[in-house]
Scaffold this motif. Structure first.
Motif, short mmCIF file in Angstrom:
data_model
loop_
_atom_site.label_atom_id
_atom_site.label_comp_id
_atom_site.label_asym_id
_atom_site.label_seq_id
_atom_site.Cartn_x
_atom_site.Cartn_y
_atom_site.Cartn_z
N GLN A 34 -2.62 -4.12 3.64
CA GLN A 34 -3.53 -5.10 3.09
C GLN A 34 -2.68 -6.16 2.40
O GLN A 34 -1.72 -5.85 1.70
CB GLN A 34 -4.46 -4.45 2.07
N ARG A 35 -3.03 -7.38 2.61
CA ARG A 35 -2.20 -8.45 2.04
C ARG A 35 -2.62 -8.79 0.63
O ARG A 35 -1.82 -9.23 -0.18
CB ARG A 35 -2.27 -9.67 2.94
N ARG A 36 -3.90 -8.61 0.31
CA ARG A 36 -4.38 -8.91 -1.03
C ARG A 36 -5.15 -7.72 -1.57
O ARG A 36 -5.65 -6.90 -0.81
CB ARG A 36 -5.30 -10.13 -1.00
N ARG A 37 -5.30 -7.66 -2.86
CA ARG A 37 -6.05 -6.55 -3.45
C ARG A 37 -7.52 -6.60 -3.06
O ARG A 37 -8.19 -5.59 -2.99
CB ARG A 37 -5.93 -6.59 -4.97
N THR A 38 -8.03 -7.80 -2.79
CA THR A 38 -9.45 -7.94 -2.47
C THR A 38 -9.74 -7.76 -0.99
O THR A 38 -10.91 -7.79 -0.59
CB THR A 38 -9.93 -9.34 -2.90
N ASP A 39 -8.73 -7.57 -0.16
CA ASP A 39 -8.96 -7.35 1.27
C ASP A 39 -9.65 -6.01 1.49
O ASP A 39 -9.34 -5.03 0.81
CB ASP A 39 -7.64 -7.35 2.04
N PRO A 40 -10.58 -5.95 2.45
CA PRO A 40 -11.20 -4.66 2.74
C PRO A 40 -10.20 -3.73 3.42
O PRO A 40 -9.23 -4.19 4.04
CB PRO A 40 -12.35 -5.02 3.69
N PRO A 54 -8.44 -1.46 6.20
CA PRO A 54 -8.45 -1.65 7.65
C PRO A 54 -9.41 -0.67 8.33
O PRO A 54 -9.57 0.47 7.90
CB PRO A 54 -7.00 -1.40 8.07
N SER A 104 0.82 -1.21 0.00
CA SER A 104 0.00 0.00 0.00
C SER A 104 0.86 1.26 0.00
O SER A 104 0.35 2.35 -0.20
CB SER A 104 -0.92 0.01 1.22
#
Length: 81
Positions: free
Chosen positions: A23-29, A31, A15
């Motif tokens: 965020q670990r993945r692009r699809t993670d919401p 924080p 990020s």
């Protein structure tokens, strides 16, 4: 997982902000914002001595009533047979 299955690929991205939770993945919401701590933490008071005495007396009365009912229906004699 059986041997014929493979997990899907995961893309990890940065990020660019080391201070925030990454965020670990692009699809993670994104924080959630951090909630401020409460101003004053008050622990709940335990039961008073009067409440404990009433509960204890009620327990003893219930035990006596149960023993009287057991004796009235001759339940101890049924166990000896």
């Amino acid at each position: 997982m059986s041997h014929d299955q493979r997990p899907g690929r995961v893309r990890v991205f940065s990020s660019g902000s080391p201070a925030g939770t990454p965020q670990r993945r692009r699809t993670d919401p994104p924080p959630a914002p951090a909630a401020p701590p409460p101003a004053e933490v008050v622990s709940p008071a335990g039961p008073s001595l009067r409440t404990l005495a009433i509960r204890g007396a009620l327990f003893l009365v219930a035990c006596a009533a149960g023993g009287a009912l057991a004796e009235a229906y001759h339940l101890p004699e049924m166990l000896v047979r």
